[in-house]
Design a protein around this motif. Structure first.
Motif, PDB file in Angstrom:
ATOM      1  N   GLU A  59       0.708  -1.132   0.121  1.00 37.43           N
ATOM      2  CA  GLU A  59       0.134  -0.323  -0.026  1.00 37.43           C
ATOM      3  C   GLU A  59       1.085   1.091   0.579  1.00 37.43           C
ATOM      4  N   TRP A  60       0.127   2.135  -0.259  1.00 38.88           N
ATOM      5  CA  TRP A  60       0.601   3.640   0.087  1.00 38.88           C
ATOM      6  C   TRP A  60       0.250   3.869   1.259  1.00 38.88           C
ATOM      7  N   VAL A  61       1.307   5.281   1.933  1.00 39.44           N
ATOM      8  CA  VAL A  61       1.353   5.273   3.277  1.00 39.44           C
ATOM      9  C   VAL A  61       1.890   6.758   3.129  1.00 39.44           C
ATOM     10  N   ASP A  62       1.401   7.918   4.630  1.00 38.42           N
ATOM     11  CA  ASP A  62       2.242   9.350   4.695  1.00 38.42           C
ATOM     12  C   ASP A  62       2.611   8.511   5.125  1.00 38.42           C
ATOM     13  N   TYR A  63       3.596  10.041   6.002  1.00 37.90           N
ATOM     14  CA  TYR A  63       4.376  10.096   6.885  1.00 37.90           C
ATOM     15  C   TYR A  63       3.833   9.715   8.261  1.00 37.90           C
ATOM     16  N   ARG A  64       3.139   9.837   8.598  1.00 35.24           N
ATOM     17  CA  ARG A  64       2.779  10.131   9.574  1.00 35.24           C
ATOM     18  C   ARG A  64       2.305   8.238  10.413  1.00 35.24           C
ATOM     19  N   GLU A  65       2.256   7.589   9.198  1.00 42.70           N
ATOM     20  CA  GLU A  65       1.658   6.645   9.526  1.00 42.70           C
ATOM     21  C   GLU A  65       3.472   5.732   9.215  1.00 42.70           C
ATOM     22  N   ALA A  66       3.791   5.835   8.072  1.00 44.56           N
ATOM     23  CA  ALA A  66       5.502   5.739   8.039  1.00 44.56           C
ATOM     24  C   ALA A  66       6.170   5.530  10.066  1.00 44.56           C
ATOM     25  N   ALA A  67       6.494   7.366  10.131  1.00 43.26           N
ATOM     26  CA  ALA A  67       6.979   6.615  11.492  1.00 43.26           C
ATOM     27  C   ALA A  67       5.834   6.149  12.746  1.00 43.26           C
ATOM     28  N   ARG A  68       5.029   5.943  12.586  1.00 42.62           N
ATOM     29  CA  ARG A  68       4.160   4.866  13.575  1.00 42.62           C
ATOM     30  C   ARG A  68       4.779   3.939  13.456  1.00 42.62           C
ATOM     31  N   LEU A  69       5.028   3.152  11.774  1.00 43.32           N
ATOM     32  CA  LEU A  69       5.380   1.999  11.144  1.00 43.32           C
ATOM     33  C   LEU A  69       7.432   1.765  12.308  1.00 43.32           C
ATOM     34  N   TYR A  70       7.924   3.186  12.009  1.00 43.10           N
ATOM     35  CA  TYR A  70       9.128   3.103  12.564  1.00 43.10           C
ATOM     36  C   TYR A  70       9.489   2.979  14.303  1.00 43.10           C
ATOM     37  N   HIS A  71       8.117   3.548  15.240  1.00 43.66           N
ATOM     38  CA  HIS A  71       7.639   3.756  16.174  1.00 43.66           C
ATOM     39  C   HIS A  71       7.701   2.068  17.193  1.00 43.66           C
ATOM     40  N   THR A  72       7.017   1.260  16.813  1.00 44.42           N
ATOM     41  CA  THR A  72       6.442  -0.165  16.592  1.00 44.42           C
ATOM     42  C   THR A  72       7.235  -0.766  15.947  1.00 44.42           C
ATOM     43  N   GLU A  73       8.598  -0.731  15.399  1.00 39.41           N
ATOM     44  CA  GLU A  73       9.348  -1.012  14.987  1.00 39.41           C
ATOM     45  C   GLU A  73       9.000  -2.497  14.359  1.00 39.41           C
ATOM     46  N   GLN A  74       8.295  -1.928  13.562  1.00 35.72           N
ATOM     47  CA  GLN A  74       7.720  -2.715  12.632  1.00 35.72           C
ATOM     48  C   GLN A  74       8.575  -2.977  10.806  1.00 35.72           C
ATOM     49  N   VAL A  75       9.630  -1.165  10.626  1.00 33.22           N
ATOM     50  CA  VAL A  75       9.868  -1.776   9.643  1.00 33.22           C
ATOM     51  C   VAL A  75      11.640  -2.692   9.321  1.00 33.22           C
ATOM     52  N   ALA A  76      11.369  -3.971   9.012  1.00 28.40           N
ATOM     53  CA  ALA A  76      12.983  -4.722   8.445  1.00 28.40           C
ATOM     54  C   ALA A  76      13.628  -3.491   7.981  1.00 28.40           C
ATOM     55  N   TYR A  77      13.535  -2.922   6.544  1.00 29.54           N
ATOM     56  CA  TYR A  77      14.387  -2.919   6.170  1.00 29.54           C
ATOM     57  C   TYR A  77      13.872  -1.682   4.854  1.00 29.54           C
ATOM     58  N   VAL A 119      15.519  10.744  15.117  1.00 33.54           N
ATOM     59  CA  VAL A 119      15.953  11.315  14.553  1.00 33.54           C
ATOM     60  C   VAL A 119      15.351   9.428  13.190  1.00 33.54           C
ATOM     61  N   VAL A 120      14.340  10.033  12.562  1.00 27.77           N
ATOM     62  CA  VAL A 120      14.308   8.689  11.742  1.00 27.77           C
ATOM     63  C   VAL A 120      14.651   8.786  10.740  1.00 27.77           C
ATOM     64  N   GLU A 121      15.302   8.913   9.148  1.00 27.17           N
ATOM     65  CA  GLU A 121      15.666   8.528   8.299  1.00 27.17           C
ATOM     66  C   GLU A 121      14.006   8.248   7.332  1.00 27.17           C
ATOM     67  N   VAL A 122      13.062   8.735   6.506  1.00 23.29           N
ATOM     68  CA  VAL A 122      11.947   7.356   5.744  1.00 23.29           C
ATOM     69  C   VAL A 122      12.975   7.539   4.521  1.00 23.29           C
ATOM     70  N   ASN A 123      12.338   6.869   4.072  1.00 20.91           N
ATOM     71  CA  ASN A 123      13.431   6.060   2.542  1.00 20.91           C
ATOM     72  C   ASN A 123      11.552   6.090   1.540  1.00 20.91           C
ATOM     73  N   SER A 124      11.846   5.665   0.289  1.00 20.59           N
ATOM     74  CA  SER A 124      10.491   6.210  -0.562  1.00 20.59           C
ATOM     75  C   SER A 124      10.214   4.497  -0.731  1.00 20.59           C
ATOM     76  N   ILE A 125      11.156   3.461  -0.171  1.00 19.01           N
ATOM     77  CA  ILE A 125      10.008   2.235   0.083  1.00 19.01           C
ATOM     78  C   ILE A 125      10.632   1.922   1.046  1.00 19.01           C
ATOM     79  N   ILE A 126       9.791   0.607   2.434  1.00 18.37           N
ATOM     80  CA  ILE A 126       9.427   0.883   3.557  1.00 18.37           C
ATOM     81  C   ILE A 126       9.637  -0.581   3.172  1.00 18.37           C
ATOM     82  N   ALA A 127      10.053  -1.749   3.968  1.00 16.30           N
ATOM     83  CA  ALA A 127       9.461  -2.953   3.644  1.00 16.30           C
ATOM     84  C   ALA A 127       9.251  -3.020   5.605  1.00 16.30           C
TER      85      ALA A 127
END
Length: 228
Positions: free
Chosen positions: A46-64, A86-94
């Motif tokens: 899916e497509w997510v916005d930066y808020r959802e990306a921050a939540r995924l990092y916060h819950t340690e769901q980002v593998a790479y 500081v969290v660096e957000v890339n264009s594609i997150i797994a």
């Protein structure tokens, strides 16, 4: 890691920041830029916005991550290190973990929901009768086989048409109306549907999604001939 929405200052989150060691600063990206989320195996979800990306990092769901760096998100100060998060957000997150996204059903039997926005993108905003390109407001959904003749409102029976051609065809088949389709309608796969839903798809996101399209997908030719 403290990355709640309240801890992302608006002024900092709104900055497009590039890596300090970059040879030249890349183009800045607005926070409206969508991020492509995949599962851990790399399949698009899916497509997510930066808020959802921050939540995924916060819950340690980002593998790479892969793709280009879009921006940095600044959180609160760590009580353990005294440094700001500081969290660096890339264009594609797994991501890992369960997802309720219908991508779980993305096998051969998956049929994405039909709507005009994705239909018009599938057909590159072209009228598939006259071949001209139109803005969204001047396009319509045409049923190749009309309802009155047993046609259904499904991907394989609908095409994008300008209002003039749609009115001229009326409740007839293309053969009866003496009109020829310039392309054949088809049902998008899940990866194709993710692409069609995207807004301002970046080059690296496009390359990633194209790799997941079937080799026989009509979108390969359509994207080359009629950039969307």
């Amino acid at each position: 890691m403290n990355l709640s929405h309240a801890n992302i200052p608006q002024a900092d989150a709104g900055l497009a920041v590039w890596p300090e060691d970059a040879a030249a600063p890349p183009q800045g990206f607005p926070l409206s830029q969508q991020i492509l989320r995949t599962d851990v195996s790399g399949m698009p979800l899916e497509w997510v916005d930066y808020r959802e990306a921050a939540r995924l990092y916060h819950t340690e769901q980002v593998a790479y991550t892969c793709g280009s760096l879009l921006y940095r998100l600044y959180g609160g100060t760590s009580a353990r290190t005294g440094e700001r998060t500081v969290v660096e957000v890339n264009s594609i997150i797994a991501t890992v973990g369960h997802t309720g996204n219908p991508g779980n059903l993305r096998g051969a039997g998956y049929v994405p929901p039909l709507n005009n926005q994705t239909l018009f993108r599938r057909d590159a905003h072209l009228c598939l009768y006259c071949g001209n390109r139109f803005s969204y407001s001047l396009l319509s959904r045409d049923h190749v086989t009309p309802f009155s003749r047993g046609g259904k409102d499904v991907w394989n029976n609908v095409v994008t048409a300008c209002r003039r051609c749609n009115n001229a065809k009326a409740s007839r088949t293309p053969e009866q109306a003496g009109m020829q389709l310039i392309a054949v309608p088809f049902t998008p796969t899940y990866a194709e549907y993710i692409y069609l839903k995207g807004r301002r798809v970046l080059a690296d996101q496009m390359e990633y999604l194209l790799a997941h399209f079937p080799r026989s997908s009509p979108l390969h030719e359509r994207i080359q001939r009629w950039p969307m």
